[in-house]
Design a protein around this motif. Structure first.
Motif, mmCIF file in Angstrom:
data_model
loop_
_atom_site.group_PDB
_atom_site.id
_atom_site.type_symbol
_atom_site.label_atom_id
_atom_site.label_comp_id
_atom_site.label_asym_id
_atom_site.label_seq_id
_atom_site.Cartn_x
_atom_site.Cartn_y
_atom_site.Cartn_z
ATOM 1 N N VAL A 126 -124.137 79.622 -38.972
ATOM 2 C CA VAL A 126 -124.832 78.345 -39.098
ATOM 3 C C VAL A 126 -125.976 78.299 -38.088
ATOM 4 N N TYR A 127 -127.132 77.799 -38.527
ATOM 5 C CA TYR A 127 -128.311 77.677 -37.680
ATOM 6 C C TYR A 127 -128.757 76.223 -37.740
ATOM 7 N N LYS B 217 -114.979 85.445 -36.478
ATOM 8 C CA LYS B 217 -115.374 84.287 -35.672
ATOM 9 C C LYS B 217 -116.764 83.845 -36.109
ATOM 10 N N GLY B 218 -116.911 82.549 -36.354
ATOM 11 C CA GLY B 218 -118.197 82.014 -36.793
ATOM 12 C C GLY B 218 -119.183 81.891 -35.639
ATOM 13 N N ILE B 219 -120.447 81.929 -35.981
ATOM 14 C CA ILE B 219 -121.511 81.783 -34.981
ATOM 15 C C ILE B 219 -122.404 80.606 -35.387
ATOM 16 N N VAL B 220 -122.578 79.665 -34.464
ATOM 17 C CA VAL B 220 -123.518 78.558 -34.659
ATOM 18 C C VAL B 220 -124.665 78.758 -33.679
ATOM 19 N N THR B 221 -125.859 78.951 -34.200
ATOM 20 C CA THR B 221 -127.035 79.216 -33.364
ATOM 21 C C THR B 221 -127.924 77.981 -33.342
ATOM 22 N N LEU B 222 -128.240 77.523 -32.124
ATOM 23 C CA LEU B 222 -129.078 76.347 -31.961
ATOM 24 C C LEU B 222 -130.509 76.777 -31.628
ATOM 25 N N VAL B 223 -131.482 76.117 -32.262
ATOM 26 C CA VAL B 223 -132.893 76.387 -31.958
ATOM 27 C C VAL B 223 -133.584 75.049 -31.678
ATOM 28 N N LYS B 224 -134.763 75.117 -31.082
ATOM 29 C CA LYS B 224 -135.541 73.893 -30.852
ATOM 30 C C LYS B 224 -136.914 74.081 -31.485
ATOM 31 N N PHE C 104 -107.803 71.452 -28.356
ATOM 32 C CA PHE C 104 -109.157 72.003 -28.266
ATOM 33 C C PHE C 104 -109.120 73.419 -27.690
ATOM 34 N N GLU C 105 -108.202 73.661 -26.760
ATOM 35 C CA GLU C 105 -108.053 74.981 -26.148
ATOM 36 C C GLU C 105 -107.570 76.012 -27.175
ATOM 37 N N PHE C 106 -106.744 75.548 -28.104
ATOM 38 C CA PHE C 106 -106.151 76.444 -29.111
ATOM 39 C C PHE C 106 -107.221 77.045 -30.026
ATOM 40 N N PHE C 107 -108.215 76.223 -30.381
ATOM 41 C CA PHE C 107 -109.167 76.681 -31.399
ATOM 42 C C PHE C 107 -110.174 77.671 -30.831
ATOM 43 N N ASP C 108 -110.290 78.767 -31.556
ATOM 44 C CA ASP C 108 -111.205 79.845 -31.159
ATOM 45 C C ASP C 108 -111.920 80.339 -32.408
ATOM 46 N N ARG C 109 -112.477 79.367 -33.162
ATOM 47 C CA ARG C 109 -113.048 79.691 -34.473
ATOM 48 C C ARG C 109 -114.504 80.121 -34.391
ATOM 49 N N ILE C 110 -115.214 79.552 -33.433
ATOM 50 C CA ILE C 110 -116.669 79.772 -33.405
ATOM 51 C C ILE C 110 -117.184 79.969 -31.984
ATOM 52 N N LYS C 111 -118.410 80.440 -31.923
ATOM 53 C CA LYS C 111 -119.184 80.467 -30.679
ATOM 54 C C LYS C 111 -120.477 79.697 -30.917
ATOM 55 N N LEU C 112 -120.866 78.914 -29.919
ATOM 56 C CA LEU C 112 -122.156 78.231 -29.970
ATOM 57 C C LEU C 112 -123.163 79.065 -29.184
ATOM 58 N N ASN C 113 -124.159 79.580 -29.907
ATOM 59 C CA ASN C 113 -125.161 80.461 -29.311
ATOM 60 C C ASN C 113 -126.384 79.639 -28.902
ATOM 61 N N LEU C 114 -126.625 79.567 -27.574
ATOM 62 C CA LEU C 114 -127.750 78.785 -27.051
ATOM 63 C C LEU C 114 -128.932 79.654 -26.612
ATOM 64 N N ALA C 115 -128.811 80.961 -26.780
ATOM 65 C CA ALA C 115 -129.858 81.872 -26.283
ATOM 66 C C ALA C 115 -131.211 81.564 -26.922
ATOM 67 N N GLU C 116 -131.216 81.286 -28.249
ATOM 68 C CA GLU C 116 -132.480 81.018 -28.942
ATOM 69 C C GLU C 116 -133.022 79.623 -28.645
ATOM 70 N N GLN D 287 -120.801 68.186 -35.220
ATOM 71 C CA GLN D 287 -120.575 68.091 -36.661
ATOM 72 C C GLN D 287 -121.003 69.376 -37.360
ATOM 73 N N THR D 288 -122.109 69.944 -36.921
ATOM 74 C CA THR D 288 -122.572 71.214 -37.479
ATOM 75 C C THR D 288 -121.534 72.306 -37.253
ATOM 76 N N CYS D 289 -120.993 72.341 -36.049
ATOM 77 C CA CYS D 289 -119.984 73.367 -35.729
ATOM 78 C C CYS D 289 -118.768 73.252 -36.641
ATOM 79 N N GLY D 290 -118.487 72.042 -37.099
ATOM 80 C CA GLY D 290 -117.355 71.836 -38.007
ATOM 81 C C GLY D 290 -117.566 72.399 -39.391
#
Length: 816
Positions: free
Chosen positions: A589-590, A615-622, A476-488, A601-604
């Motif tokens: 991904v949003y 680097k991929g970006i996954v943005t979470l919204v509510k 898990f430490e090795f992988f640096d593919r994406i960031k999960l963006n929680l700001a939104e 699963q979304t991050c995958g």
């Protein structure tokens, strides 16, 4: 001596002896770890040889003779068919109990044998209902019209040391209907305190019904006992290094990237640790590694390596939560074996879910075009490797249904791989934990849990489960593919707010492919139509792809295949169905809010193949529904326990979460879920299982919940969308099949076989939607059948080729 029959032109003694031989070979081929195994074996013998003794009564024999004479429409046959004196299961079960009580020094096992025989043509009921006998008058008349010498001859064939020729009805009744018997039953009910009795009943019941059905079906199709035994009992060896050979053929043993190198490191470590596992103690295993690390091949290799150690008679049962992933993994397995020189047929590999055609093929030029035989072989899992769903597996373990328990005996002595195990609802964690552990030790099985987000069903810290990927934290430490963006995510958004946000993102990242995942079909359609308008007005560029269960499966798969195969920038708008094992890879991904395992699963689906240059970006919204008291759209789909714990955890994290932090994040999440979840439902089900309350545990209980892996609190309907010429032809075929004349079981079987031929193609045009949603567009009379036609001339008014069924206001959604 009088000739007694079990089926048309089939002697009762031949049927019973064949079932006895077949069933005992199944039993004797199993490694089992019950304390009283020899007594269980003896009860199984008695059950198999006596299960149809009641058929020897003159009323059953007369009815069968009339059938053989073709007089099924006659008055006498109809009268006998409605007369309980021509039944046989209850009387057979009394013989079973009498013989078992005489030969087996165990009152409880004798009773268990009795209930197995009593219910072998139906479903299992609650223990109390299965041992309570009221029909003594009918039973006496049946018994007094039985040639006991003929039954003794059958017992002698199987070398039982008992004589029943002088048995009287009073003696039989005294043994089973006396006060002492009722007193024993009450005492025995207090001994029903462990799950092993449940496993014993299921095992003997499964051996009986599978052998009984197989013998009857094969005989009715003109096949002899030797052919039956060959097909049902023959096994194949599998080289445990077949996956290694496949990887070499593909050149994957020589990695060309860091990602490939990492996949090989994971693979090698898992296989190495399987070789080192303690086979007596390490029965619950896990492979907890990130998405994209080659779990499918690693899992197959680990299962085959374990099988090589424990014995080639152990089946591999590979399970997944969704049918959409089954075909994908089955195809991978097929390639592994076919490209390494294996003859791939049904004896080696089958897939089993509700869509799969019932066609069993063997390499020795045997292809069974007889629907009943193929159906039996597939549904009883007669193969070395079975690829199937959680529903098929768990509803065969937790069930009272005859059809589901048919395959239970083949679950014993198996290596069971549960991929994406986090999909099991947390309310069943304790139930699953207790029963799978009992199965592992009593039925000599091994379980491998496979996931990137391991739920706390078993605790690694308490040594309840052994991790095969021992260096998982490093992976898990090795992988640096994406960031999960929680700001939104910090502030709730209405749909209009989200539209303003997403258009800006689409403009700012005009060279990136987008995936937007919404929780409900209504919101997904609204966002799709909004983005489509932006494209039409040339505010943004690219092409849109819409995915949800609202469109027919055929179109859905075609759209999935298009993802990543275009010169244009792609914008995919989907419900959470895209998370269910769909192998796609997008730049940005949003996702609307959901439980943490769904977010994983979304991050995958983002930068899945580890492109080091982006680097991929996954943005979470509510998102909230302002027309429904600001209710989150997530709450229409997911349970509050998971949402609350996810919300609380995410509120404690920084705005940007790196992928290498996911392991710790997931661990903390499942620990919190474990701490707050209620085990009440599991405990209640376990209590009912221990007491053998089959119907109350699995069918209906007015005072509690029954086991149901897929909960759905709304009624659904199946709509066949007549979209195109193929659909028109399929509906014509379906209509012709439905209009086939039915005059007995044989005709019914032929009709089912005909539908099986078109089933897979037919269901490609079927959508399943909530009935209340369908009622917005259709009249009640259009929603009453198993499949309801939306014909070519009507579909345009209710079905849109881009977004599917036209919905108005409902937020109800189906995911499964």
């Amino acid at each position: 001596m009088v000739q007694l029959y079990s089926h048309p032109d089939k002697l009762l003694k031949d049927h019973l002896f064949n079932v006895y031989q077949l069933g005992m070979k199944k039993f004797e081929n199993k490694e089992l770890n019950f304390n009283n195994l020899e007594k269980i074996k003896l009860v199984t013998k008695i059950v198999l040889i006596s299960h149809d003794f009641g058929k020897s009564n003159k009323f059953f024999q007369r009815k069968l003779n009339l059938k053989m004479e073709g007089q099924e429409n006659g008055e006498e046959y109809k009268r006998l068919d409605n007369d309980s004196k021509s039944n046989h299961s209850l009387l057979s079960s009394l013989f079973t109990y009498y013989i078992a009580d005489e030969l087996v020094d165990n009152n409880l096992l004798s009773l268990l044998g009795m209930i197995v025989v009593y219910r072998h043509h139906g479903n299992l009921k609650n223990f109390r209902d299965m041992v309570r006998i009221k029909e003594w008058g009918v039973l006496e008349e049946q018994f007094n019209n039985i040639p006991l010498e003929a039954l003794q001859e059958i017992l002698d064939l199987a070398e039982f040391e008992i004589n029943i020729t002088n048995l009287t009805f009073d003696k039989l009744r005294d043994k089973i209907g006396s006060r002492q018997f009722r007193s024993n039953v009450r005492k025995l009910k207090k001994r029903l305190v462990e799950e092993s009795n449940y496993l014993i009943v299921n095992l003997i019941y499964s051996i009986l019904i599978s052998s009984d059905k197989a013998e009857a079906i094969f005989y009715s199709k003109g096949l002899n006992y030797e052919r039956l035994e060959e097909l049902v009992l023959s096994r194949r060896d599998i080289d445990p290094e077949v996956v290694d050979e496949y990887k070499k053929l593909k050149g994957w043993d020589k990695p060309e990237s860091k990602m490939d190198e990492q996949r090989n490191i994971v693979y090698d470590e898992v296989v190495k640790n399987v070789r080192k596992a303690d086979l007596n103690e390490d029965r619950i295993l896990s492979i907890n590694v990130p998405t994209g690390t080659g779990k499918t091949l690693t899992s197959l290799a680990s299962g085959l390596e374990l099988r090589d150690r424990v014995g080639q008679n152990y089946r591999l049962i590979y399970t997944l939560p969704f049918t959409s992933i089954i075909d994908q993994n089955f195809d991978v397995f097929t390639k592994v074996f076919s490209e390494t020189g294996f003859q791939v047929d049904s004896s080696l590999l089958i897939k089993h879910h509700y869509l799969t055609p019932k066609n069993y093929i063997k390499a020795d030029d045997y292809e069974d075009d007889e629907y009943d035989i193929s159906k039996h072989l597939i549904e009883s899992w007669n193969s070395e490797i079975i690829v199937t769903t959680f529903v098929q597996l768990l509803h065969s373990i937790f069930s009272n249904q005859n059809r589901s328990l048919l395959k239970f005996y083949n679950i014993s002595n198996s290596i069971i791989l549960l991929d994406e195990v986090q999909s099991i609802p947390h309310k069943y964690w304790k139930l699953v934990k207790v029963i799978l552990e009992r199965i592992a030790y009593k039925l000599d099985c091994y379980f491998i849990f496979i996931t990137a987000t391991m739920p706390l069903i078993y605790s690694e810290e308490k040594d309840e489960i052994k991790e095969l990927a021992a260096n998982k934290e490093d992976y898990f430490e090795f992988f640096d593919r994406i960031k999960l963006n929680l700001a939104e995510f910090r502030e709730e958004k209405t749909i209009d707010d989200f539209k303003e946000f997403i258009v800006q993102e689409l403009e700012d990242y005009s060279d990136k492919n987008f995936l937007i995942i919404l929780n409900t079909i209504k919101t997904s359609v609204e966002i799709y139509e909004y983005i489509d308008e932006l494209l039409e007005d040339r505010i943004i560029e690219g092409e849109t792809i819409y995915l949800s269960t609202n469109i027919i499966p055929k179109e859905r798969q075609e759209r999935i295949n298009k993802i990543g195969d275009s010169d244009q920038r792609q914008i995919i708008i989907s419900t959470q169905m895209v998370e269910a094992g769909v192998d796609i890879d997008l730049d940005r991904v949003y996702r609307d809010f959901g439980p943490l395992d769904a977010i994983n699963q979304t991050c995958g689906r983002c930068n899945r193949n580890f492109n080091p240059n982006k680097k991929g970006i996954v943005t979470l919204v509510k998102l909230i529904n302002e027309d429904h008291n600001d209710k989150t759209y997530a709450s229409y789909i997911y349970g509050n326990t998971l949402l609350r714990n996810t919300d609380k955890l995410l509120s404690e994290l920084p705005d940007i979460v790196e992928e290498k932090e996911f392991f710790k994040m997931n661990k903390k999440y499942f620990k919190r879920v474990d701490d707050v979840k209620s085990d009440d439902i599991s405990i209640n089900l376990l209590d009912k299982i221990k007491a053998l309350k089959y119907e109350k545990a699995f069918w209906k209980d007015e005072n509690g919940e029954v086991f149901n892996l897929i909960n759905q609190d709304f009624e659904t309907v199946n709509l066949f969308i007549e979209l195109g010429e193929q659909a028109q032809e399929l509906w014509k075929e379906y209509k012709n099949i439905n209009e086939m004349e039915i005059d007995g079981v044989e005709d019914y079987s032929k009709r089912k076989a005909k539908f099986e031929e078109i089933k897979k193609d037919f269901l490609n045009y079927v959508i399943t939607i909530p009935k209340q949603v369908a009622k917005e567009q259709l009249e009640d009379e259009q929603l009453e059948k198993t499949f309801n036609l939306i014909d070519y001339y009507q579909y345009e008014t209710v079905y849109d080729e881009q977004i599917g069924f036209k919905r108005d206001k409902s937020e109800v959604d189906t995911f499964f």
